[in-house]
Design an enzyme around this catalytic site. Structure first.
Site, PDB file in Angstrom:
ATOM      1  N   GLY A 143      -7.893  -0.097  -4.723  1.00 37.23           N
ATOM      2  CA  GLY A 143      -7.258   1.205  -4.936  1.00 37.23           C
ATOM      3  C   GLY A 143      -5.864   1.272  -4.328  1.00 37.23           C
ATOM      4  N   ASP A 144      -5.717   0.699  -3.146  1.00 40.99           N
ATOM      5  CA  ASP A 144      -4.398   0.653  -2.502  1.00 40.99           C
ATOM      6  C   ASP A 144      -3.434  -0.188  -3.331  1.00 40.99           C
ATOM      7  OD1 ASP A 144      -5.862   1.895  -0.440  1.00 40.99           O
ATOM      8  OD2 ASP A 144      -6.314  -0.049   0.450  1.00 40.99           O
TER       9      ASP A 144
END
Length: 302
Positions: free
Chosen positions: A250-251
């Protein structure tokens, strides 16, 4: 300049255990130790994609020293604030059971250390980007993100927020450039269950109505959805590949999206870059390299 803030960085101890059993001694089959925390992950991926950036945040004790050493070793400029009391986190992530983690608490952050961070952020200018990502230690005020945005958003810099629940909701009135909830976090905010790309659009638009400029919603194997401030809505299934390590995916999506946007100012291309970068990290032992991202990107641009 690009800046990331990781309030509660960690050393991530990522282990594989075949046939894990509760209550018994389990032995690792493979292991990896990496500097962690959502902001640091963003910094690493931005650097891999060719975007210089500075990592900010708080570190403490011998674990904090090792976090800083590893971050610098990766070629990232760091300016972490040392906390004299306590120790930075060691997070254990069990790769064999996807999503199973034991995360440490982190040190207490005093008000004078918070003010020291605010002083660092005084250098922000209109062309800069600031990434606020992840949880905050329990010792910090629960409106920390909104305090930062209230103080600096009028400078015109792009502020990107990757947080959950109240941390996220409290910043919306300051119009963050980008927020990135996943579909489960988005559903929790509105008390609904969101499983399809089509179903998240309505609720993503609600966050936009509440103040977010761009809303990027990650959905793991279902792909992602972007609701852009210019009215565009983009949705795509996830690229094909073998899931190796979902930590930091996600990052990576956040970093990839902003790298794509800063390079092209095109929301569709930025969306594809974000999805490709998040997927490339999930398909890799570590966070995605530029070559890995370009390979996955071919699927989306075919």
């Amino acid at each position: 300049m690009l800046y990331t803030v990781t309030f509660n960085p960690s050393l991530d101890y990522i282990v594989g255990v075949n046939d894990f059993k509760l209550g018994l001694t389990n032995r690792t089959t493979d292991e990896l130790m990496l500097p962690g925390g959502k902001g640091i992950n963003v910094s690493i991926v931005l650097r891999n994609l060719g975007f210089e950036n500075t990592a900010l945040g708080f570190t403490a004790g011998f674990v904090g020293d090792e976090i800083k050493r590893r971050v610098v070793e990766m070629g990232i400029v760091s300016d972490f604030i040392d906390v004299e009391e306590g120790i930075s986190r060691i997070n254990v992530k069990l790769k064999s059971i996807d999503g199973t983690e034991i995360n440490g608490m982190g040190p207490e952050i005093s008000q004078d250390k918070i003010e020291q961070l605010m002083t660092q952020l005084e250098q922000l200018q209109s062309e800069d980007c600031l990434f606020l990502a992840g949880s905050i230690p329990a010792s910090m005020p629960d409106d920390m993100y909104s305090q930062i945005m209230e103080r600096f958003h009028e400078r015109g810099c792009k502020i990107i927020v990757d947080a959950t629940k109240d941390l996220l909701l409290k910043v919306l009135k300051f119009h963050p450039f980008l927020i990135k909830p996943n579909n489960h976090e988005l559903g929790e905010i509105f008390g609904v269950e969101l499983k399809t790309r089509e179903s998240v659009v309505e609720y993503g638009k609600k966050l936009q109505e509440m103040g977010a400029r761009n809303v990027l919603i990650s959905m793991a194997g279902e792909g992602a959805v972007l609701i852009a401030e210019n009215g565009e809505v983009h949705a795509s299934p996830a690229p094909k590949g073998k899931l190796v390590n979902a930590v930091g995916a996600g990052d990576s999506m956040v970093a990839g999206f902003m790298a794509g946007y800063l390079a092209t100012k095109d929301y569709k291309k930025a969306f594809h870059m974000g999805l490709a970068t998040g997927s490339a990290s999930a398909f890799s032992e570590f966070l995605a390299t530029k070559a890995e991202v370009e390979e996955v990107l071919k699927q989306l641009e075919a």
